[in-house]
Design a protein around this motif. Structure first.
Motif, short mmCIF file in Angstrom:
data_model
loop_
_atom_site.label_atom_id
_atom_site.label_comp_id
_atom_site.label_asym_id
_atom_site.label_seq_id
_atom_site.Cartn_x
_atom_site.Cartn_y
_atom_site.Cartn_z
N ARG A 64 0.81 -1.23 0.00
CA ARG A 64 0.00 0.00 0.00
C ARG A 64 0.84 1.27 0.00
O ARG A 64 0.32 2.37 0.18
CB ARG A 64 -0.92 -0.01 1.24
CG ARG A 64 -1.99 -1.06 1.16
CD ARG A 64 -2.59 -1.39 2.52
NE ARG A 64 -3.62 -2.42 2.39
CZ ARG A 64 -3.36 -3.71 2.25
NH1 ARG A 64 -2.10 -4.14 2.25
NH2 ARG A 64 -4.34 -4.58 2.11
N SER A 65 2.13 1.15 -0.21
CA SER A 65 3.04 2.30 -0.10
C SER A 65 2.66 3.42 -1.07
O SER A 65 2.73 4.60 -0.70
CB SER A 65 4.49 1.86 -0.33
OG SER A 65 4.65 1.30 -1.62
N GLY A 66 2.27 3.07 -2.27
CA GLY A 66 1.90 4.11 -3.24
C GLY A 66 0.72 4.93 -2.77
O GLY A 66 0.74 6.17 -2.83
N ALA A 67 -0.32 4.26 -2.27
CA ALA A 67 -1.51 4.97 -1.80
C ALA A 67 -1.21 5.76 -0.53
O ALA A 67 -1.71 6.88 -0.35
CB ALA A 67 -2.64 3.97 -1.53
N LEU A 68 -0.38 5.21 0.35
CA LEU A 68 -0.02 5.91 1.58
C LEU A 68 0.72 7.21 1.27
O LEU A 68 0.43 8.27 1.84
CB LEU A 68 0.83 5.01 2.46
CG LEU A 68 0.10 3.84 3.13
CD1 LEU A 68 1.10 2.82 3.64
CD2 LEU A 68 -0.80 4.33 4.26
N VAL A 69 1.68 7.14 0.36
CA VAL A 69 2.43 8.33 -0.02
C VAL A 69 1.54 9.33 -0.75
O VAL A 69 1.64 10.55 -0.55
CB VAL A 69 3.64 7.95 -0.88
CG1 VAL A 69 4.30 9.20 -1.48
CG2 VAL A 69 4.65 7.15 -0.07
N GLN A 70 0.63 8.83 -1.57
CA GLN A 70 -0.26 9.73 -2.31
C GLN A 70 -1.13 10.55 -1.38
O GLN A 70 -1.39 11.74 -1.62
CB GLN A 70 -1.15 8.92 -3.26
CG GLN A 70 -1.97 9.79 -4.21
CD GLN A 70 -1.11 10.68 -5.10
OE1 GLN A 70 -0.20 10.20 -5.76
NE2 GLN A 70 -1.40 11.98 -5.12
N THR A 71 -1.55 9.95 -0.27
CA THR A 71 -2.34 10.70 0.72
C THR A 71 -1.55 11.88 1.26
O THR A 71 -2.09 12.99 1.41
CB THR A 71 -2.76 9.77 1.88
OG1 THR A 71 -3.60 8.74 1.36
CG2 THR A 71 -3.52 10.55 2.94
N LEU A 72 -0.28 11.66 1.53
CA LEU A 72 0.57 12.75 2.01
C LEU A 72 0.72 13.83 0.95
O LEU A 72 0.62 15.03 1.25
CB LEU A 72 1.94 12.21 2.44
CG LEU A 72 2.99 13.25 2.82
CD1 LEU A 72 2.49 14.17 3.93
CD2 LEU A 72 4.29 12.57 3.24
N LEU A 73 0.96 13.43 -0.28
CA LEU A 73 1.11 14.42 -1.36
C LEU A 73 -0.15 15.26 -1.52
O LEU A 73 -0.08 16.48 -1.71
CB LEU A 73 1.45 13.72 -2.68
CG LEU A 73 2.72 12.87 -2.71
CD1 LEU A 73 2.90 12.25 -4.10
CD2 LEU A 73 3.95 13.69 -2.35
#
Length: 448
Positions: free
Chosen positions: A9-18
């Protein structure tokens, strides 16, 4: 299992921060505050929280709860969605502050480290648990405020009014920088902060320095002399009853910082100068965590443009922040400085208090320390240091003093995050390590 869940889920987790960084949410101006509140409310509801938005005299406080009401353990989680102002042109940003950029392991953007990349890591852990395991094993109570960068003025009133609802076993949240070389730490407290304004007044108008020099009051010189009389060249406040010498440091705290390392090369690279404490690593940490510090953050007087003007200006202004430690009361320190000014005969200097946040501490040997330490060790793959205090300030006192809770801070931003400065950043690796740590912490709390 945790490593795999976060990796997938790293991509989605980072996208939330962005997505969060793209919303300015500057508390000083109010820019983007409403949009950030709406963003967080939608995300929190999607993660299973019951969400309330409380209006204050300034920006809204988001309060949310999730997990079984009858859970044996309750975790109080805190964060702030507001950010420090960013002036792209004046400050020299390498990227647009509210258009996040990923370069290698770095995420550049205002709020990446302070504090969006920190509270969203912990919330990412909760979201990941819900997605992979279903119901939470503990009750979680969440406070997200929008005024931390301007002193958290509405927060104590909110906490006081909701004491019963905020009952919990432990407060754990993320803020501040890690140690150099991505060394995780547990912070068992924070320094306080007293903001002061000094207004020095002389004549009723600006005067010609030839006609009046030597016979008319000079507020600029008065203010310079006063500051020099209350602070030594090492930044130590010397005011009786409020100074460096009045602080008594516990032997256990001195022992805790005695073996902590200092990355002198990293400090030099980041700051552009050597520490004022020289090669004494223990003194470095003692001064940063356990002693008060006085800083002049602004000084305005006279003329500084091209050429010169022969004028005695009628007014001079300085702003200062005093970092406080345990046992120092912001009101008492401000009063002591005013009394000292009167004793020294500086009748023309008015001293205003702009903000005051007390220091806060939880004992180094608290029973919950091993639980949190082990969770962070698993999340980061290395043991964290347990240290007495953050050098900076958070509103930690509302948890320890108003609610009577133990409070442990887990920084997730890199040592060189550059918060409150241009080119703020965090690291993807640290953000995801924070998510893993949060998941391990949930497991540990379920067993507590």
């Amino acid at each position: 299992m945790i490593d795999d869940a976060v990796r997938e889920r790293s991509g989605a987790l980072v996208q939330t921060l962005l997505d969060s960084i793209r919303i300015a949410s500057v508390s000083l101006t109010g820019e983007g505050i409403g949009d950030q509140v709406a963003f967080l409310r939608k995300r929190l509801e999607g993660w299973g929280f019951a969400v309330e938005v409380h209006d204050t005299t300034s920006h809204p406080i988001i309060y949310a709860e999730a997990g079984p009401a009858d859970a044996k353990f309750t975790w109080l989680l805190y964060g702030h969605y507001d950010v420090y102002p960013a002036d792209e042109k004046q400050e020299g940003w390498r990227t647009k502050p509210f258009e996040p950029v990923i370069e290698g392991d770095r995420i550049w953007g205002r709020g990446a480290g302070d504090n969006k990349g920190q509270h969203l890591a912990m919330l990412g852990a909760i979201a990941t648990w819900r997605e992979t395991r279903g119901e939470l094993p503990v009750r979680i109570k969440l406070i997200l405020e929008g005024d931390e960068e301007t002193g958290s003025v509405p927060l104590p009133k909110f906490v006081e009014a909701n004491r019963a609802r905020l009952k919990a076993d432990l407060c754990v949240y993320s803020d501040g920088p890690m140690f150099p070389n991505d060394q995780p730490v547990l912070l068992m407290g924070v320094r306080g902060n007293l903001g002061l304004e000094f207004i020095s007044k002389g004549a009723k108008r600006n005067l010609h320095s030839g006609n009046f020099g030597g016979v008319a009051p000079n507020p600029t010189l008065d203010l310079i002399h006063f500051l020099a009389e209350i602070v030594d060249r090492d930044g130590k406040l010397t005011v009786p009853g409020a100074g460096y010498a009045d602080v008594k440091v516990a032997p256990a705290d001195l022992e805790a910082v005695r073996t902590l390392p200092v990355d002198h090369e990293g400090f030099r690279e980041s700051v552009g100068a050597d520490p004022t404490t020289g090669s004494d690593d223990a003194l470095f940490h003692e001064r940063l965590m356990l002693r008060p510090a006085f800083n002049v953050s602004g000084f305005a007087a006279g003329y500084s443009g091209a050429g010169s003007k022969s004028i005695i200006f009628k007014e001079a202004i300085a702003k200062a922040d005093v970092r406080l430690v345990a046992g120092q009361d912001p009101v008492a320190v401000a009063d002591a400085i005013r009394a000292h000014a009167a004793k020294l005969g500086y009748k023309g200097i008015e001293i205003k208090s702009l903000k005051g946040t007390p220091a806060s501490r939880t004992p180094l040997d608290h029973a919950f320390v091993p639980m949190v330490r082990d969770a962070v060790a698993k999340g980061f793959g290395r043991d964290p240091f347990v240290v007495p205090s953050l050098g900076g300030t958070t509103p930690d006192f509302v948890f320890t003093k108003l609610l009577g809770l133990p409070s442990i801070v887990i920084p997730l931003a890199p040592y060189d995050e550059n918060n409150h400065a241009p080119n703020e950043s965090t690291k993807v690796s640290l953000y995801l390590a924070g998510v893993r740590s949060g998941l391990h912490l949930l497991e540990a709390m379920a067993r507590a």
